[in-house]
Design an enzyme around this catalytic site. Structure first.
Site, PDB file in Angstrom:
ATOM      1  N   ARG A  83       7.003  -9.698  -0.885  1.00  0.00           N
ATOM      2  CA  ARG A  83       7.369 -10.647  -1.939  1.00  0.00           C
ATOM      3  C   ARG A  83       8.304 -10.057  -2.992  1.00  0.00           C
ATOM      4  O   ARG A  83       8.044  -8.975  -3.511  1.00  0.00           O
ATOM      5  CB  ARG A  83       6.113 -11.175  -2.626  1.00  0.00           C
ATOM      6  CG  ARG A  83       5.328 -12.105  -1.719  1.00  0.00           C
ATOM      7  CD  ARG A  83       4.041 -12.571  -2.359  1.00  0.00           C
ATOM      8  NE  ARG A  83       3.364 -13.526  -1.481  1.00  0.00           N
ATOM      9  CZ  ARG A  83       2.618 -13.171  -0.427  1.00  0.00           C
ATOM     10  NH1 ARG A  83       2.437 -11.903  -0.135  1.00  0.00           N
ATOM     11  NH2 ARG A  83       2.063 -14.103   0.339  1.00  0.00           N
ATOM     12  N   HIS A 108       9.192 -12.574   2.778  1.00  0.00           N
ATOM     13  CA  HIS A 108       9.656 -12.258   4.135  1.00  0.00           C
ATOM     14  C   HIS A 108      11.054 -12.806   4.436  1.00  0.00           C
ATOM     15  O   HIS A 108      11.307 -13.362   5.498  1.00  0.00           O
ATOM     16  CB  HIS A 108       8.654 -12.780   5.168  1.00  0.00           C
ATOM     17  CG  HIS A 108       7.320 -12.073   5.152  1.00  0.00           C
ATOM     18  ND1 HIS A 108       7.157 -10.769   4.754  1.00  0.00           N
ATOM     19  CD2 HIS A 108       6.070 -12.513   5.504  1.00  0.00           C
ATOM     20  CE1 HIS A 108       5.877 -10.430   4.859  1.00  0.00           C
ATOM     21  NE2 HIS A 108       5.199 -11.456   5.291  1.00  0.00           N
ATOM     22  N   HIS A 183       5.285  -7.418  11.953  1.00  0.00           N
ATOM     23  CA  HIS A 183       4.204  -8.263  11.442  1.00  0.00           C
ATOM     24  C   HIS A 183       3.214  -8.699  12.521  1.00  0.00           C
ATOM     25  O   HIS A 183       2.763  -9.856  12.524  1.00  0.00           O
ATOM     26  CB  HIS A 183       4.831  -9.483  10.746  1.00  0.00           C
ATOM     27  CG  HIS A 183       4.006 -10.078   9.661  1.00  0.00           C
ATOM     28  ND1 HIS A 183       2.807 -10.739   9.895  1.00  0.00           N
ATOM     29  CD2 HIS A 183       4.182 -10.113   8.317  1.00  0.00           C
ATOM     30  CE1 HIS A 183       2.317 -11.170   8.748  1.00  0.00           C
ATOM     31  NE2 HIS A 183       3.130 -10.801   7.771  1.00  0.00           N
ATOM     32  N   TYR A 185      -0.337  -9.264  14.229  1.00  0.00           N
ATOM     33  CA  TYR A 185      -1.746  -9.434  13.851  1.00  0.00           C
ATOM     34  C   TYR A 185      -2.569  -8.781  14.954  1.00  0.00           C
ATOM     35  O   TYR A 185      -2.557  -9.249  16.100  1.00  0.00           O
ATOM     36  CB  TYR A 185      -2.116 -10.915  13.771  1.00  0.00           C
ATOM     37  CG  TYR A 185      -1.537 -11.649  12.594  1.00  0.00           C
ATOM     38  CD1 TYR A 185      -0.172 -11.909  12.496  1.00  0.00           C
ATOM     39  CD2 TYR A 185      -2.366 -12.130  11.578  1.00  0.00           C
ATOM     40  CE1 TYR A 185       0.350 -12.601  11.415  1.00  0.00           C
ATOM     41  CE2 TYR A 185      -1.853 -12.834  10.498  1.00  0.00           C
ATOM     42  CZ  TYR A 185      -0.496 -13.067  10.421  1.00  0.00           C
ATOM     43  OH  TYR A 185       0.018 -13.756   9.354  1.00  0.00           O
ATOM     44  N   ASP A 248      -4.354  -5.631   0.350  1.00  0.00           N
ATOM     45  CA  ASP A 248      -3.430  -5.172  -0.681  1.00  0.00           C
ATOM     46  C   ASP A 248      -2.254  -4.398  -0.099  1.00  0.00           C
ATOM     47  O   ASP A 248      -2.271  -3.985   1.055  1.00  0.00           O
ATOM     48  CB  ASP A 248      -4.177  -4.261  -1.671  1.00  0.00           C
ATOM     49  CG  ASP A 248      -5.013  -5.059  -2.658  1.00  0.00           C
ATOM     50  OD1 ASP A 248      -4.450  -5.968  -3.296  1.00  0.00           O
ATOM     51  OD2 ASP A 248      -6.230  -4.798  -2.756  1.00  0.00           O
ATOM     52  N   GLU A 313       1.432  -3.761   7.799  1.00  0.00           N
ATOM     53  CA  GLU A 313       2.891  -3.886   7.734  1.00  0.00           C
ATOM     54  C   GLU A 313       3.455  -2.700   6.970  1.00  0.00           C
ATOM     55  O   GLU A 313       3.337  -2.634   5.746  1.00  0.00           O
ATOM     56  CB  GLU A 313       3.260  -5.190   7.008  1.00  0.00           C
ATOM     57  CG  GLU A 313       2.600  -6.427   7.559  1.00  0.00           C
ATOM     58  CD  GLU A 313       2.491  -7.551   6.516  1.00  0.00           C
ATOM     59  OE1 GLU A 313       3.455  -7.797   5.779  1.00  0.00           O
ATOM     60  OE2 GLU A 313       1.425  -8.184   6.441  1.00  0.00           O
TER      61      GLU A 313
HETATM   62  C1  GLA Z   1       2.051 -11.134   4.640  1.00  0.00           C
HETATM   63  C2  GLA Z   1       1.563 -11.427   3.287  1.00  0.00           C
HETATM   64  C3  GLA Z   1       0.466 -12.426   3.323  1.00  0.00           C
HETATM   65  C4  GLA Z   1       0.843 -13.634   4.135  1.00  0.00           C
HETATM   66  C5  GLA Z   1       1.341 -13.217   5.489  1.00  0.00           C
HETATM   67  C6  GLA Z   1       1.843 -14.372   6.278  1.00  0.00           C
HETATM   68  O1  GLA Z   1       1.181 -10.334   5.301  1.00  0.00           O
HETATM   69  O2  GLA Z   1       1.138 -10.286   2.596  1.00  0.00           O
HETATM   70  O3  GLA Z   1       0.161 -12.825   2.025  1.00  0.00           O
HETATM   71  O4  GLA Z   1       1.853 -14.347   3.476  1.00  0.00           O
HETATM   72  O5  GLA Z   1       2.356 -12.287   5.366  1.00  0.00           O
HETATM   73  O6  GLA Z   1       1.042 -15.479   6.187  1.00  0.00           O
END
Ligand code: GLA
Length: 348
Positions: A83, A108, A183, A185, A248, A313
């Site tokens: 951000r 992003h 990114h 998961y 965090d 990330e």
């Molecule tokens: C990142 C952000 C999260 C969220 C994901 C996507 O990891 O830190 O807050 O926005 O991307 O959903």
């Protein structure tokens, strides 16, 4: 000699452009599938302690899934991952304003970041025979409001040591902030099987960047407290104590300013799968996947609910263009930004 990796057609974009898929197979059991849309890792198969492979990343089987809204599954995020507060920055005396696509912040890379772009592909012949794919693109001057023509490449390699290695490189013709991340998961029990609350996580960081309720970075660096993961902890015990159960942005402990260091270690005690993350980056965003709400259905036909997968990330300080004292991310003409992140899989 390993066989060269071949492109398959994954699907076509509404405008007709073809999205390719490549399978990167390692000799020790790790394999990755990468598509040219967003540099997305759609599948990552890793063996458990008995040698049985499972797909350890969330994602979709078909292009339609990736063209519909989704939270950056498996993608390369950029031009600036994370951000930028209020979507604004000043650079060399000029003011820039970006899309606030995660109000009130820029997230992003904006409305159509690198995760939604088509990348050029080039399988690489490596001396050690490892399966390797280079993706590249030109992010034109003004794309998503960022200054400068940015040439960017990402090399994905699956090694004989069961590592997924991600090497990024960027150059520019005007000063611009750059911050790329991967990114995925992860769920080491296999995607769609259970929540990651049963996993243990260790993050090698003694400080973090506090965020406000909208996840905007406050521009401070503070010692870890309830989010201290320097010793491994079961996520089910940790998540309730995190801000918004979100996770965090941590400053990775490092003795020297450059080089690969251990960032995090994730363990699924049930399957015995373990993943060690190493990076040359300064920060890691740990995201618990709290925002997954069961509306997206994944590859195995099961819904992804909260904590179906977590992100680690590796990146620079996302708001570094506004807060250079916390980590400068400005790239200037003549410089090359190079980073490596390694996700190494093993078993217990
Ligand atoms: C990142 C952000 C999260 C969220 C994901 C996507 O990891 O830190 O807050 O926005 O991307 O959903």
């Amino acid at each position: 000699m390993a066989e060269p990796i071949k492109a398959e057609i994954f699907g076509s974009l509404p405008g007709g452009d073809v999205v390719e898929a490549f399978d990167l197979k390692g000799p020790a059991g790790l394999s990755a599938r990468v598509i040219t849309l967003g540099g997305i890792v759609t599948h990552l198969r890793a063996p458990d302690r008995r040698g049985d492979a499972a797909d350890v990343v969330l994602g979709f089987n078909n292009l339609a899934g990736y063209l519909a809204p989704h939270p950056y599954f498996g993608a390369i995020a950029g031009r600036v991952a994370g951000r930028i507060s209020q979507g604004r920055f000043q650079l060399d005396g000029r003011e820039y304003s970006l899309a606030c696509n995660d109000p009130p912040n820029h997230l992003h890379g904006g409305d159509r970041g690198f995760d939604k772009r088509l990348w050029n592909s080039e399988p690489l012949d490596r001396a050690d025979g490892a399966a390797s794919l280079r993706l590249s693109r030109l992010s034109a001057d003004g794309e998503e409001g960022y200054p400068g023509n940015l040439r960017v490449s990402v090399i994905y390699t699956v090694t004989a040591a069961n590592e997924l290695v991600i090497e990024t490189e960027a150059t520019t013709d005007r000063p611009t902030p750059v911050n790329l991340t991967h990114h995925s998961y992860f769920n080491l029990a296999g995607e769609g099987s259970c929540s990651v609350e049963s996993h243990q996580l260790q993050v090698f960081a003694g400080s973090y960047a506090p965020a406000d309720a909208a996840s905007g970075l406050t521009g401070r660096r503070e010692p870890v407290t309830d989010n201290d993961l320097r010793t491994p902890k079961r996520l089910g015990d940790v998540i309730p104590n995190l801000r918004g159960r979100h996770g965090d942005l941590y400053f990775i402990d490092r003795a020297a300013p450059a080089g690969l260091v251990d960032v995090a270690r994730l363990v699924d005690p049930a399957s015995g799968r373990a993943m060690t993350v190493r990076s040359t980056e300064t920060c890691v965003q740990f995201y618990t996947g709290v925002g997954l709400d069961g509306t997206l259905v994944g590859k195995s036909g099961r819904k992804y609910g909260p904590f179906a997968g977590l992100c680690l990330e590796c990146e620079g300080f996302p708001d570094g263009v506004n807060r250079p004292e916390l980590g400068n991310i400005v790239l200037r003409p003549g410089e090359v930004s190079r980073h490596t992140t390694v996700y190494a899989f093993s078993t217990l």
